[in-house]
Design an enzyme around this catalytic site. Structure first.
Site, short mmCIF file in Angstrom:
data_model
loop_
_atom_site.label_atom_id
_atom_site.label_comp_id
_atom_site.label_asym_id
_atom_site.label_seq_id
_atom_site.Cartn_x
_atom_site.Cartn_y
_atom_site.Cartn_z
N HIS A 140 27.21 -10.98 -17.63
CA HIS A 140 28.11 -9.83 -17.53
C HIS A 140 28.95 -9.66 -18.78
CE1 HIS A 140 30.67 -13.15 -15.83
NE2 HIS A 140 31.61 -12.56 -16.55
N HIS A 155 35.50 -10.78 -22.51
CA HIS A 155 34.55 -11.85 -22.85
C HIS A 155 33.13 -11.45 -22.48
CE1 HIS A 155 35.49 -13.12 -18.57
NE2 HIS A 155 34.20 -13.37 -18.56
N GLU A 180 31.78 -17.03 -22.35
CA GLU A 180 31.71 -17.85 -21.14
C GLU A 180 30.26 -18.25 -20.93
OE1 GLU A 180 32.57 -15.69 -17.49
OE2 GLU A 180 33.07 -17.53 -16.41
#
Lengths: 135, 135
Positions: A7, A81, A130
């Site tokens: 994502h 992010h 991440e």
């Protein structure tokens, strides 16, 4: 090492407005989830499904939200992010650390119930990355 | 309206370093393309294939690169824009304009040889969004 882009996280100070932007203008109603409060992560989220990946709209929740400082610097919101999938997070962290990358803290259980870590943006060309284990 | 996330564009002042980060640390060699100079777009690009989408690493090329101002504000680099696919760009622009969104200029041929436009980030929660016609 990195797999699919799981994502793109987008921080916003107004989740309703951001969700409406996607529901009514940029995307279609069935691409956009209902808001979900995740008090243990300090955010409320809405997901936008683009078919091949997701946008994760994030609004601060509570007094110590991890996205509060970002929104102070970027009051209009923006990309917070990028989350990539990895098969084995411990092995990925060992590989990254031995390459001199800074892994921020120990792996913990992320918003999707899977182990995640963040990498220092100064080691990643200014991008907060991440890593999420795939299962 | 929006379809797949075609790519996440990441601006960098040092393409070699950014490409090496992905080639040797974050990704694998076969996920990362060779640099391609696009003087008519004012950038040199490297693509990182994540399987479901792409990262487009961008370094300024020439004196009037469209990413120069971004790198002045963000010297470490960072996410510059998100590109979504749409089936019909003219129809998308008409729909967006009638919803009060600002489309930045007329559609032009983008780095992949397909028509593209950008939307004003102030209308998109602080995110610069590119729309690319799928064919």
């Amino acid at each position: 090492m990195i797999g699919r882009l799981n994502h793109v996280a987008i921080a916003t100070g107004n989740l309703q407005q951001a969700a409406d932007l996607y529901k009514t203008v940029l995307a279609t109603n069935d691409q956009v989830s209902e808001p979900q409060a995740l008090p243990e992560h300090g955010v409320t989220t809405v997901f936008v499904n683009t078919g091949n990946t997701k946008l994760e709209l994030l609004e601060p929740l509570g007094d110590s939200s991890p996205i509060a400082a970002f929104l102070e610097r970027n009051p209009a919101g923006g990309v917070h992010h990028l989350c990539f999938e990895v098969e084995d997070l411990d092995s990925a962290c060992a590989q990254l650390t031995s390459a001199g990358m800074r892994v921020l803290g120990e792996p913990k259980i992320g918003a999707h119930g899977l182990p995640v870590v963040f990498l220092h943006p100064k080691d990643c060309g200014g991008v907060l990355i991440e890593l999420e284990q795939t299962k």
